[in-house]
Design an enzyme around this catalytic site. Structure first.
Site: not given
Lengths: 605, 605
Positions: B65, B68, B190, B242, B260
């Site tokens: 992530s 992103k 992705y 998050y 992660v």
């Protein structure tokens, strides 16, 4: 100098947004429904305490939710971060301001910007009694605003009478153990807080206190600890605009807070705060014109906390005037005296860093304050690293004001990079000289100060007896030199001598001028320009070592050449002459040394 | 100079956090379960391209992530803000990274940091075919990292095999019209993005590219437009961690993104990026050590975007050495020659602005790079406006390294404000002189360069024939002066003459030294110190005007006094003497003028 460029910008923005009549006044508190729907005030306060206001910036209204970040900061000061965090979270909710939700895991209200969190926060303030806490509340807000504040009792009573939803929220907070006061008492404090009367200028001043790490920029009183300011701003930036918070930070990029009475406050840490008052609200409860004003100002002047250009050094690195610092052109004693006395009217400003809003705005004020009696303003731009369009417009408007008052402006040593060429064009359109080196601009400025409107005397032949080096010589010696010393002509660009050449003669410049160059590892450096009435190569008579510099004709020029053997013959013919000559050399050197020491002091300041 | 102070800080932090073994490796992608649970690397890259690394900073892992925000920035570049905003929002959700929720009003995923938004964002990248878009993806990430990157095919296959939840998300996105690609194709892109191999140093470099307004600080390649950087950082700051996002900004204050696989990246715009790799995750899916490292670094060095001290000018305003700039003490020709040749080993650094992390770190590197052959380092601290404890520790460690190498360090003109006294004490403990003015430190430094370890020759009598002003005089003239010119003694503090007094004599300093003062509107200014072998008052012989300065004995001192009528008698007794005397005065003035011009050039640089 009259109106500052940013005043004009703000007035123009106000004029334009005044036409917007979208949205409607909040009605859920009856007393607010009576607000003047079309009132509109804007205020900007900088961290050095300068205020800009336009429109209804002094019309009072109740602060409402804009109080929340300030009271939150006061609570951090009163009981510490850890205790506050135990009772109020810092997570955005994406919910409306009056949502009845708590973080189920902790029982805390999500953050201090929703009513639930704000009610808890108010009741964390220091004070054993209700009146102590009220006093803390009002004096704490007053420290931010820099003036004492009062509560609007009508609005407070109206909130009290219609506050059932807040009552529900307060009971929920008590049930989850976050509120220890009686609900009525807790809400009374909260309603008082919301009903404090401020105006847009107050809000901007309170925001500038946050921008100025917690110290009011006018009273210099500390309102909250510096360490708590980033925490307040963090909460404003993630939770300040209710469910609009993410997009607000994305589009506007300033920690902000709005209130239901029509106030909006946005803060650029380290630089300034913007506040707006306009009671018409959008569907989210934010003032429509207030939002629009922040969006437009942020876009036009790149006010965004995450903009990596958003900070930099003070724009004025230093300034000095021509009474101390001058061009590399050597002047005669008489000229130097004139420049010493008139030099103060020609000011040099070294501008530095990225030219964006805050530095350009500060520079515009500096120029306004220092250009009243100035005939020449030289901006040394070599340390400018970038510019924004908005900032360039402020600078251009500033220059136009100075040229409009009849002064001469030069923007010197502008970087040659492509980004600077737009700035060149704009400054040139405003009447400034561009594409000029500082030394050339200084020289031209000196010429203008010396000429009283006449042409500089560069190219006139100078009488020998008036020459710096021949002062006090008896008429017989002048006649002897006139007869014996040949006149040598040098076309423009010709080399008179080079560094290392034998030192065999002194040159008296009769017409035109020459440049003195030093050869340096990093290139050739022009260290002086010598014109009619001055001499070069005079060190030949002193140490008889090789030449230390290279001399080139800058224009067509003519010199009397005094060869060293000729000086010996002159001394034999007229004893005592060489003593006068050396004394004259010493006098010229002493004057240049005094000038150089003045320049060093001006540069070291 | 060996290890930089911040290297030591980072190594100590790494050593301490390595002991933490909380959390566990993510297992929902089987290939990730094989990650080395106890790997731990830290990297910091500054906007000027300096890298600090410690531990497993070069151990590769899949970016997951952390990709992103970079891909989001690339999408802004490829299709513009408006188009991107039509498909992906920017509001924080407070939900977990893999939540299946959309903004019901718009059908958009809430933001590009949750999987839903990221899958849509990836498929907004430029390219007509799958392979074109893959190429755009890899080359775009490579531009941030400054090196080419590859996909870990095992991890990609594993994600593909176990990506049902992401499949569900992608179908939801298609159903709401935000995704136009086939789901398999969209997810393939992705999963590839998530499986790109990087190391902690790469992440720090990618973050530093954001901190450096979109330009990689080492390759100088632009990765995304400067105008898009604040938008990427806004989304990171509100949605990057998050449901921990609000507290993250509150406690750490840096836009950040975690992954992660154990990567965490935090960015301080305009200054630096910090990256960590450690696979053990907490309940929210953030690396435990990564979080701890960011929290501790941010706290120790006050790295917070909303900290109003978080920016300032470059810490080194300018530097110069003693070959060009010297104290106000006049030196003899011989001394000046020594100082010209040895002066380069004594360096003066003008330090400016608030001393907090970024400037102190940059200053430590500047000193390390410039202090190799330096015998004296003088820090001119008068423009330091404040300091943080962490930054002061870096400065102190830097000074201790220099003194440890045997060089002399002085911290000059430290502000007298209370805040500076701690810094005084720390620098003093590190071996630096404090409570000293720059001019005094320069003079002491010159004395040491001149003495070769011996005591300076201040108080020794100087032979008349060696005196600057009497050079080349015939022995008869020296004897005449020795006989006729009286020696006058001045006790320390005595006034020799005052500005405005008649100019009636030249003074040759025989022992001790005097100070030359100018009376200025803003107080008395010491402009020179004159020691044995040099003269003062020599302008008397040239212009016979009143004294321009006041002379005070700085120590007990003795001077030969040459009264002007005496010089006339000397010329009568030994014709030609005054000519030599004037020549000597001119020579001394010429040397001082040359020194002054060198100093001006050094100061103007």
């Amino acid at each position: 100098m009259g109106e500052l460029p940013f005043e004009a910008e703000l007035a123009e923005l106000h004029r334009r947004l005044r036409a917007h009549r979208d949205g409607s006044v909040a009605t859920y508190i009856p007393a607010l429904a009576a607000s003047p729907a079309d009132a509109f005030g804007l205020a900007v306060v900088t961290v050095d305490g300068h205020s800009y206001t336009v429109g209804d910036a002094r019309v009072p209204f109740t602060i409402q939710s804009v109080s929340k970040p300030f009271v939150y900061g006061m609570a951090l000061d009163d009981i510490g971060v850890e205790q506050v965090m135990r009772c109020v979270g810092v997570e955005p909710t994406g919910d409306a301001f009056n949502s009845i939700t708590v973080d189920e895991a902790s029982g805390r209200p999500f953050n201090p910007m929703v009513n639930a969190g704000a009610i808890v926060t108010t009741n964390l303030l220091r004070g054993d009694t209700v009146s102590e806490r009220e006093h803390r509340l009002l004096s704490g807000l007053a420290a931010f605003a820099g003036r004492s504040l009062v509560v609007d009792e009508d609005v407070r009573a109206s909130e009290q009478a219609t506050g059932d939803r807040n009552r529900a929220i307060a009971y929920l907070m008590r049930s989850s153990g976050m509120l220890h006061e009686e609900v009525d008492q807790a809400l009374d404090a909260y309603f008082r807080q919301c009903s404090v009367l401020v105006d847009a200028h107050d809000l901007a001043m309170m925001g500038a206190t946050l921008a100025n790490h917690g110290v009011n920029p006018v009273t210099h009183e500390r309102a909250i600890a510096a360490a708590h300011v980033p925490r307040v701003l963090s909460v404003m930036s993630t939770c300040g605009m209710y469910d609009y918070a993410g997009e607000w930070l994305y589009q506007v990029g300033l920690p902000a807070k709005s209130g239901v009475s029509g106030g909006v406050l946005a803060v650029l840490p380290g630089q300034l705060a913007v506040a707006s008052y306009s009671p018409r609200l959008d569907a989210r409860g934010n003032s429509t014109r207030g939002i629009a004003a922040c969006v437009e100002l942020a876009r036009r002047f790149r006010l965004h906390v995450f903009d990596p250009y958003a900070s930099g050094p003070a724009p004025v690195r230093r300034s000095y005037d021509l009474s101390a610092v001058r061009s590399k052109r050597w002047r005669t004693d008489a000229e130097t005296d004139v420049l010493r006395s008139k030099g103060a009217q020609a000011v040099v400003v070294e501008v530095q860093g990225p030219l964006q809003f805050a530095p350009a705005e500060a520079l515009s004020r500096w120029v306004a304050a220092h250009s009243r009696d100035v005939s020449h303003l030289l901006l040394d731009m070599r340390r400018v690293t970038s510019f924004d369009q908005g900032a360039a417009d402020l600078l251009t408007a500033t220059v136009a004001k100075v040229t409009g008052n009849g002064a001469t402006v030069a923007a010197c040593d502008l970087p040659g990079d492509p980004w600077a060429s737009e700035l060149w064009d704009a400054l040139s359109a405003a009447g400034a000289s561009v594409q000029v080196t500082l030394d050339d601009a200084l020289e031209q400025c000196e010429d203008e100060l010396l000429s009283h409107g006449e042409q500089p005397q560069d190219d006139d032949a100078t009488e020998l007896h008036a020459h710096d080096l021949l002062r006090d010589l008896p008429a017989g010696a002048i006649a002897w030199i006139d007869r014996e010393a040949p006149v040598q002509e040098f076309p423009k660009g010709a080399t008179v001598f080079r560094a290392g050449d034998p030192s065999d003669a002194i040159y008296l410049v009769v017409s035109g001028r020459v440049a003195v160059h030093l050869d340096r590892p990093d290139g050739t450096l022009r260290v002086a320009t010598v014109g009619a009435g001055s001499a070069f190569g005079e060190m030949a008579a002193i140490d008889r070592m090789g030449r230390s510099s290279t001399i080139e004709a800058e224009t067509d020029c003519a010199c009397r050449v005094l060869e060293l053997p000729m000086l010996d013959r002159l001394e034999q013919a007229l004893p005592g002459t060489s003593s006068i000559l050396y004394r004259n050399i010493a006098r010229v050197l002493a004057r240049r040394l005094r000038d150089a020491n003045d320049e060093i002091r001006a540069l070291q300041r």
